[in-house]
Design a protein around this motif. Structure first.
Motif, mmCIF file in Angstrom:
data_model
loop_
_atom_site.group_PDB
_atom_site.id
_atom_site.type_symbol
_atom_site.label_atom_id
_atom_site.label_comp_id
_atom_site.label_asym_id
_atom_site.label_seq_id
_atom_site.Cartn_x
_atom_site.Cartn_y
_atom_site.Cartn_z
ATOM 1 N N LYS A 79 -10.687 14.463 -1.840
ATOM 2 C CA LYS A 79 -10.732 13.009 -1.662
ATOM 3 C C LYS A 79 -9.644 12.531 -0.717
ATOM 4 O O LYS A 79 -8.533 13.046 -0.720
ATOM 5 C CB LYS A 79 -10.577 12.296 -3.005
ATOM 6 C CG LYS A 79 -11.761 12.481 -3.915
ATOM 7 C CD LYS A 79 -11.628 11.628 -5.146
ATOM 8 C CE LYS A 79 -12.874 11.793 -6.004
ATOM 9 N NZ LYS A 79 -12.833 10.930 -7.165
ATOM 10 N N ILE A 80 -9.985 11.529 0.068
ATOM 11 C CA ILE A 80 -9.028 10.858 0.947
ATOM 12 C C ILE A 80 -8.841 9.451 0.420
ATOM 13 O O ILE A 80 -9.812 8.713 0.230
ATOM 14 C CB ILE A 80 -9.519 10.830 2.404
ATOM 15 C CG1 ILE A 80 -9.664 12.261 2.939
ATOM 16 C CG2 ILE A 80 -8.562 10.022 3.276
ATOM 17 C CD1 ILE A 80 -10.260 12.350 4.318
ATOM 18 N N TYR A 81 -7.597 9.107 0.165
ATOM 19 C CA TYR A 81 -7.261 7.778 -0.344
ATOM 20 C C TYR A 81 -6.725 6.920 0.796
ATOM 21 O O TYR A 81 -5.931 7.384 1.618
ATOM 22 C CB TYR A 81 -6.225 7.882 -1.471
ATOM 23 C CG TYR A 81 -6.806 8.463 -2.728
ATOM 24 C CD1 TYR A 81 -7.318 7.635 -3.712
ATOM 25 C CD2 TYR A 81 -6.869 9.835 -2.917
ATOM 26 C CE1 TYR A 81 -7.874 8.158 -4.868
ATOM 27 C CE2 TYR A 81 -7.430 10.377 -4.071
ATOM 28 C CZ TYR A 81 -7.929 9.527 -5.039
ATOM 29 O OH TYR A 81 -8.489 10.040 -6.174
ATOM 30 N N TYR A 82 -7.153 5.672 0.810
ATOM 31 C CA TYR A 82 -6.750 4.721 1.843
ATOM 32 C C TYR A 82 -5.824 3.684 1.236
ATOM 33 O O TYR A 82 -5.984 3.286 0.087
ATOM 34 C CB TYR A 82 -7.986 4.018 2.421
ATOM 35 C CG TYR A 82 -8.858 4.935 3.225
ATOM 36 C CD1 TYR A 82 -8.735 5.013 4.603
ATOM 37 C CD2 TYR A 82 -9.806 5.749 2.609
ATOM 38 C CE1 TYR A 82 -9.522 5.869 5.350
ATOM 39 C CE2 TYR A 82 -10.605 6.610 3.343
ATOM 40 C CZ TYR A 82 -10.455 6.666 4.713
ATOM 41 O OH TYR A 82 -11.228 7.515 5.449
ATOM 42 N N GLN A 83 -4.865 3.230 2.057
ATOM 43 C CA GLN A 83 -3.988 2.131 1.654
ATOM 44 C C GLN A 83 -3.626 1.320 2.895
ATOM 45 O O GLN A 83 -3.653 1.832 4.005
ATOM 46 C CB GLN A 83 -2.716 2.618 0.947
ATOM 47 C CG GLN A 83 -1.810 3.496 1.758
ATOM 48 C CD GLN A 83 -2.109 4.981 1.578
ATOM 49 O OE1 GLN A 83 -2.727 5.377 0.606
ATOM 50 N NE2 GLN A 83 -1.694 5.798 2.512
ATOM 51 N N VAL A 84 -3.340 0.042 2.670
ATOM 52 C CA VAL A 84 -2.929 -0.828 3.779
ATOM 53 C C VAL A 84 -1.555 -0.369 4.243
ATOM 54 O O VAL A 84 -0.668 -0.106 3.433
ATOM 55 C CB VAL A 84 -2.882 -2.305 3.345
ATOM 56 C CG1 VAL A 84 -2.421 -3.189 4.494
ATOM 57 C CG2 VAL A 84 -4.235 -2.767 2.840
ATOM 58 N N SER A 85 -1.388 -0.257 5.552
ATOM 59 C CA SER A 85 -0.123 0.261 6.083
ATOM 60 C C SER A 85 0.597 -0.714 7.008
ATOM 61 O O SER A 85 1.613 -0.364 7.587
ATOM 62 C CB SER A 85 -0.377 1.575 6.828
ATOM 63 O OG SER A 85 -1.262 1.363 7.913
ATOM 64 N N ASP A 86 0.089 -1.919 7.143
ATOM 65 C CA ASP A 86 0.695 -2.903 8.045
ATOM 66 C C ASP A 86 1.090 -4.139 7.246
ATOM 67 O O ASP A 86 0.222 -4.870 6.741
ATOM 68 C CB ASP A 86 -0.298 -3.264 9.151
ATOM 69 C CG ASP A 86 0.293 -4.130 10.228
ATOM 70 O OD1 ASP A 86 1.042 -5.078 9.908
ATOM 71 O OD2 ASP A 86 0.016 -3.884 11.417
ATOM 72 N N ALA A 87 2.374 -4.383 7.123
ATOM 73 C CA ALA A 87 2.880 -5.522 6.344
ATOM 74 C C ALA A 87 2.406 -6.853 6.925
ATOM 75 O O ALA A 87 2.176 -7.814 6.181
ATOM 76 C CB ALA A 87 4.403 -5.478 6.270
ATOM 77 N N ARG A 88 2.237 -6.920 8.238
ATOM 78 C CA ARG A 88 1.751 -8.162 8.843
ATOM 79 C C ARG A 88 0.328 -8.450 8.385
ATOM 80 O O ARG A 88 -0.025 -9.594 8.116
ATOM 81 C CB ARG A 88 1.813 -8.075 10.370
ATOM 82 C CG ARG A 88 3.236 -7.955 10.903
ATOM 83 C CD ARG A 88 3.243 -7.674 12.373
ATOM 84 N NE ARG A 88 2.509 -6.424 12.602
ATOM 85 C CZ ARG A 88 2.264 -5.892 13.783
ATOM 86 N NH1 ARG A 88 2.682 -6.502 14.873
ATOM 87 N NH2 ARG A 88 1.604 -4.763 13.903
#
Length: 112
Positions: A79-88
């Motif tokens: 499995k590949i997990y995604y997360q938001v990586s841009d604070a803006r």
């Protein structure tokens, strides 16, 4: 009193970055994905179930978000997990949420 001189080149660069982010957010599926990912990381099968976006579309939109460096990934087994990586992006999403998403009605508010 005179206004300070504006650095037009600096403003142009910032405007370019802002319009690039707005272009990415201007897609309903990508916006939904990013909103969901602000709640925590998720894999494709979880996102598909939560958002009712078909897997081919989901993969395509996640690919765009990765290309634009708005999400990052972490592999765990198959499995590949995604997360938001841009604070803006998180900040823009929070503003959009406040403007367009209704606050949930407290459970006690409906009881009379």
């Amino acid at each position: 009193m005179t206004a300070p001189d504006l650095n037009v080149e600096q403003m142009r660069k910032a405007a370019g970055e802002a319009t690039a982010m707005l272009r990415v957010l201007a897609n309903e599926d990508r916006l939904l994905l990013l909103c969901q990912l602000t709640q925590g990381e998720a894999c494709v099968s979880e996102l598909e179930q939560l958002l009712a976006i078909r897997q081919p579309t989901l993969s395509q939109q996640l690919g765009i978000l990765r290309t634009e460096d708005l999400v990052s990934t972490r592999r765990e087994g198959k499995k590949i997990y995604y997360q938001v990586s841009d604070a803006r992006a998180v900040s823009v999403l929070a503003t959009l949420y406040g403007l367009y998403c209704p606050a949930p009605t407290p459970k006690w508010a409906g009881a009379r």
